[in-house]
Design a protein around this motif. Structure first.
Motif, PDB file in Angstrom:
ATOM      1  N   ARG A  12      46.250  44.416  39.088  1.00  0.00           N
ATOM      2  CA  ARG A  12      46.732  44.018  40.409  1.00  0.00           C
ATOM      3  C   ARG A  12      46.379  42.560  40.712  1.00  0.00           C
ATOM      4  O   ARG A  12      47.137  41.839  41.350  1.00  0.00           O
ATOM      5  CB  ARG A  12      46.125  44.943  41.479  1.00  0.00           C
ATOM      6  CG  ARG A  12      46.569  46.391  41.356  1.00  0.00           C
ATOM      7  CD  ARG A  12      48.074  46.520  41.536  1.00  0.00           C
ATOM      8  NE  ARG A  12      48.481  46.067  42.845  1.00  0.00           N
ATOM      9  CZ  ARG A  12      48.527  46.837  43.917  1.00  0.00           C
ATOM     10  NH1 ARG A  12      48.201  48.103  43.814  1.00  0.00           N
ATOM     11  NH2 ARG A  12      48.900  46.349  45.084  1.00  0.00           N
ATOM     12  N   ALA A  16      49.184  39.659  41.550  1.00  0.00           N
ATOM     13  CA  ALA A  16      49.097  38.813  42.743  1.00  0.00           C
ATOM     14  C   ALA A  16      49.060  37.340  42.360  1.00  0.00           C
ATOM     15  O   ALA A  16      49.682  36.488  43.001  1.00  0.00           O
ATOM     16  CB  ALA A  16      47.852  39.189  43.542  1.00  0.00           C
ATOM     17  N   THR A 107      55.107  41.480  50.844  1.00  0.00           N
ATOM     18  CA  THR A 107      54.998  42.543  49.806  1.00  0.00           C
ATOM     19  C   THR A 107      56.126  43.547  49.897  1.00  0.00           C
ATOM     20  O   THR A 107      55.981  44.678  49.439  1.00  0.00           O
ATOM     21  CB  THR A 107      53.634  43.272  49.869  1.00  0.00           C
ATOM     22  OG1 THR A 107      53.548  43.997  51.095  1.00  0.00           O
ATOM     23  CG2 THR A 107      52.483  42.305  49.740  1.00  0.00           C
ATOM     24  N   ASN A 145      56.110  43.758  40.134  1.00  0.00           N
ATOM     25  CA  ASN A 145      55.328  44.338  41.218  1.00  0.00           C
ATOM     26  C   ASN A 145      55.928  45.655  41.714  1.00  0.00           C
ATOM     27  O   ASN A 145      55.214  46.476  42.293  1.00  0.00           O
ATOM     28  CB  ASN A 145      55.219  43.348  42.386  1.00  0.00           C
ATOM     29  CG  ASN A 145      54.170  42.276  42.139  1.00  0.00           C
ATOM     30  OD1 ASN A 145      52.991  42.470  42.369  1.00  0.00           O
ATOM     31  ND2 ASN A 145      54.623  41.129  41.629  1.00  0.00           N
ATOM     32  N   CYS A 290      47.871  35.821  53.359  1.00  0.00           N
ATOM     33  CA  CYS A 290      48.507  36.600  52.282  1.00  0.00           C
ATOM     34  C   CYS A 290      47.567  37.689  51.788  1.00  0.00           C
ATOM     35  O   CYS A 290      47.436  37.897  50.586  1.00  0.00           O
ATOM     36  CB  CYS A 290      48.916  35.690  51.123  1.00  0.00           C
ATOM     37  SG  CYS A 290      47.512  34.878  50.311  1.00  0.00           S
ATOM     38  N   GLU A 292      48.015  40.708  51.872  1.00  0.00           N
ATOM     39  CA  GLU A 292      48.749  41.749  51.152  1.00  0.00           C
ATOM     40  C   GLU A 292      48.764  41.489  49.649  1.00  0.00           C
ATOM     41  O   GLU A 292      48.791  42.421  48.849  1.00  0.00           O
ATOM     42  CB  GLU A 292      50.193  41.841  51.663  1.00  0.00           C
ATOM     43  CG  GLU A 292      50.317  42.335  53.093  1.00  0.00           C
ATOM     44  CD  GLU A 292      50.301  41.210  54.106  1.00  0.00           C
ATOM     45  OE1 GLU A 292      50.626  41.451  55.263  1.00  0.00           O
ATOM     46  OE2 GLU A 292      49.947  40.067  53.709  1.00  0.00           O
ATOM     47  N   LEU A 293      48.745  40.193  49.263  1.00  0.00           N
ATOM     48  CA  LEU A 293      48.755  39.848  47.841  1.00  0.00           C
ATOM     49  C   LEU A 293      47.379  39.986  47.204  1.00  0.00           C
ATOM     50  O   LEU A 293      47.258  39.931  45.983  1.00  0.00           O
ATOM     51  CB  LEU A 293      49.247  38.407  47.655  1.00  0.00           C
ATOM     52  CG  LEU A 293      50.689  38.127  48.084  1.00  0.00           C
ATOM     53  CD1 LEU A 293      51.001  36.662  47.894  1.00  0.00           C
ATOM     54  CD2 LEU A 293      51.646  38.987  47.294  1.00  0.00           C
TER      55      LEU A 293
END
Length: 645
Positions: A12, A16, A107, A145, A290, A292-293
């Motif tokens: 992950r 990102a 996202t 993603n 960011c 979420e990233l």
């Protein structure tokens, strides 16, 4: 209680990092120069419906990606609406690219992929290879993603090969693909040489672009070599320097990604204070907007403090996770821009436009349909007639086939009946020949012997008289046998009809006993007559007498000398049962088997003829055994009421 997040942490982090790199490096170079914002805002004084105005909106949208995501999205919408009105493909493609960046930073990779694909089609229509390669690279990251590796690989390799063929003036896009290649395969031991080549080539090209962010990423990956050489502290210090340089240039995204590079150092043999760097990365993600990233960093911090029972930290990151989980992705009602509402509205307008185009096409085709309708109707009418003719023809063929099949069936039935008749005639012929051969052989032979004795002149007169009486008796028996054969033959002829009459059963048996008296006397049998008086049956008298005579002779033949011969009869539900029981000894089962093969046994033939007589009189006869030694013949005939009182 916060449930622990169970996904691959490093994977992950890598996704990102790749996404942030693409979104930042793929934006126009003006995005890093916020002092140009007043100049761009001043350019908006140009006429609103002009190509220059559309280009200015595109630059503002790209610039605000680093400042305010909602403002960036707003400018992209305005650019798209005006460019669509002017049918300015380049402006529409730029707007779609910015929109896809905004959705990706939120996202929402599915919607980002939709707008990225729209931009790709417009770039292909304009044959803009550089923009095509850049958008393909973005689509690769979106599909990666979304968990669709096969589609992601297709976009990645297509973008990589296209970027490699770009001219030197546009090789900055090739640098992005080279760094993406290194990020993707740097852990693959089989691609070490190609990863080094990619980083070396990217570093060489990036020298032409001093304000680019790519050298920071390249230097961060070059620090891995120091770790492999055992100089982990130097590599860690180098990472901190690069992150500080990124922050000084106002690039929190890049600093966050550089700190995330330390996550892989433990695999390379150098252990760092990963918790401290994760906290730094998380704070940078909050600052850059960011988070979420960078959710894997938040999950890693929560897991670490929970395992070490640090309640305060655990509670803090637990609240952060709950806050992110509770808020709407687009914060509808709070943000000035509703991303989903715009997407749905835009999709609805596109569907309406397609519907209008389709209706226009349908209206244009109405006249053609009307012109062809008569031909279609005529064609259908002809087809119906042809189908009717075909069906009628098939029906006639079916009827003919049925008639032929019935004729064949009747022919087979006729042949079968003839075959049955032939078998019956053959059986009758065999029985007749056997009867003649056996019933006449013995008496005629006996008569010939007596005749030889009569020729002897020395015999006395009394002896000759006895021989003559013997000849007369044998001749009478022979005539009786011949008469029986004639009756049986007449019964077998096609013109014979059975006429049943009332017959007294005891009278029939008395006649039979008189005829068989010599045989009974010869075997010293004791006849027990249990026949009831007045028992009447419906039968042909002569046929019944012959049938009972045959059964009596069979009983006498198989009975043991000096044993009992029992005659009985009774009524049961309108039928009369007559029975003859003879003591045949232990060979009773063998006798029954012999009686079933009339072709090889004279007594079995007599029993078969008896069955023929009983069948003609609508009765039945059955031979059974009792107690393993008694032979039982049972005759069943239709009964009749006794009218004699």
């Amino acid at each position: 209680m916060i449930r622990r997040i169970s996904y691959s942490y490093y994977q992950r982090i890598l996704s990102a990092t790749l996404l942030a790199l693409a979104l930042l490096c793929a934006a126009p170079r003006i995005a890093a120069q916020s002092p140009q914002l007043p100049e761009l805002l001043h350019e908006l004084a140009a006429p609103h419906d002009s190509i220059a105005y559309i280009n200015t909106l595109g630059k503002l949208g790209a610039l605000y990606m680093m400042i305010n995501l909602d403002s960036s999205f707003t400018y992209a919408i305005r650019e798209y609406e005006i460019a669509e009105r002017w049918q300015y493909k380049k402006g529409m493609a730029d707007a779609f690219d910015v929109m896809s960046f905004c959705y990706a930073l939120r996202t929402d990779f599915n919607v980002a992929g939709i707008y990225g694909y729209k931009a790709l089609q417009l770039h292909k229509a304009a044959s803009d290879s550089a923009r095509i390669a850049k958008t393909l690279s973005n689509l690769y990251l979106y599909y990666r993603n979304m968990g669709r590796p096969a589609d992601a690989n297709n976009y990645f390799y297509e973008a990589f090969h296209m970027a490699a063929r770009l001219p030197a003036s546009q090789d900055s896009i090739y640098t992005i693909l080279l760094v993406n290649y290194a990020m993707r395969f740097y852990k693959d031991s089989t691609r070490k040489d190609s990863v080094r080549w990619a980083l070396r080539t990217a570093a060489h090209i990036s020298e032409k672009y001093p304000h680019s962010r790519l050298p920071l990423y390249i230097d961060a990956y070059a620090a891995d070599t120091l770790v492999i050489q055992g100089r982990g502290k130097e590599a860690e210090a180098r990472i901190n320097e690069l992150a500080a340089a990124a922050l000084n240039r106002g690039l929190p995204y890049v600093a966050m990604d550089i700190y995330n590079r330390l996550e892989d150092y433990s695999r390379l043999g150098h252990h760092t204070d990963s918790t401290r760097y994760r906290e730094l990365s998380y704070q940078l993600a909050k600052k850059a907007g960011c988070i979420e990233l960078n959710l894997p960093v938040l999950a890693g911090l929560y897991d670490y403090y929970q395992q070490h029972n640090q309640v305060a930290k655990t509670d803090y990151y637990s609240r952060e996770i709950m806050r992110l989980a509770a808020q709407h992705r687009y914060q509808q009602g709070k943000d000035p821009i509703n991303y989903i509402a715009f997407f749905l509205k835009e999709q609805s307008l596109q569907r309406l436009s397609r519907s209008n185009q389709q209706q226009q096409q349908e209206l244009e085709q109405v006249q053609l349909r009307r012109k062809h309708s008569q031909f279609i109707i005529a064609g259908l009418f002809i087809i119906v007639i042809l189908l009717f003719i075909l069906l009628y023809s098939r029906y006639r063929q079916y009827i003919t086939w049925q008639e032929q099949e019935q004729a064949i069936s009747d022919s087979y039935t006729h042949v079968s009946l003839k075959n049955v008749a032939l078998r019956a005639n053959d059986e009758f012929k065999n029985k007749l020949i056997t009867l003649i051969a056996n019933d006449f052989r013995a008496p005629l032979h006996h008569i010939s012997e007596v005749a030889l004795k009569l020729r002897n002149q020395a015999a006395s007169q009394a002896t000759m008289a006895a021989l003559i009486r013997e000849i007369a008796l044998v001749s009478g028996n022979t005539l009786c046998v011949f008469d029986n054969i004639l009756k049986w033959i007449r019964m077998q002829l096609p013109g014979f009809t059975y006429q049943g009459t009332r017959c007294l059963l005891d009278d029939i048996f008395l006649q039979v006993l008189k005829q068989t008296a010599p045989d009974v006397k010869e075997k010293a049998l004791v006849v027990v007559n249990l026949l009831p008086e007045g028992c009447v049956v419906m039968a042909d008298p002569e046929m019944l007498r012959v049938a009972q005579l045959h059964l009596m002779r069979l009983s006498i033949q198989y009975a043991r000398p000096g044993s009992l011969l029992i005659l009985s009869a009774w009524n049961n539900e309108g039928a009369v049962y007559a029975r003859i029981i003879a003591d045949a000894g232990p060979a009773t089962e063998d006798i029954l088997r012999h009686l079933s093969s009339w072709q090889h046994d004279m007594h079995a033939l007599s029993y078969a003829i008896t069955r023929d007589f009983m069948d003609k009189m609508k009765g039945a006869v059955q031979a059974t055994t009792s107690e393993g030694r008694y032979l039982v013949f049972t005759v069943v005939l239709e009964g009749a009421e006794n009218t004699n009182g």
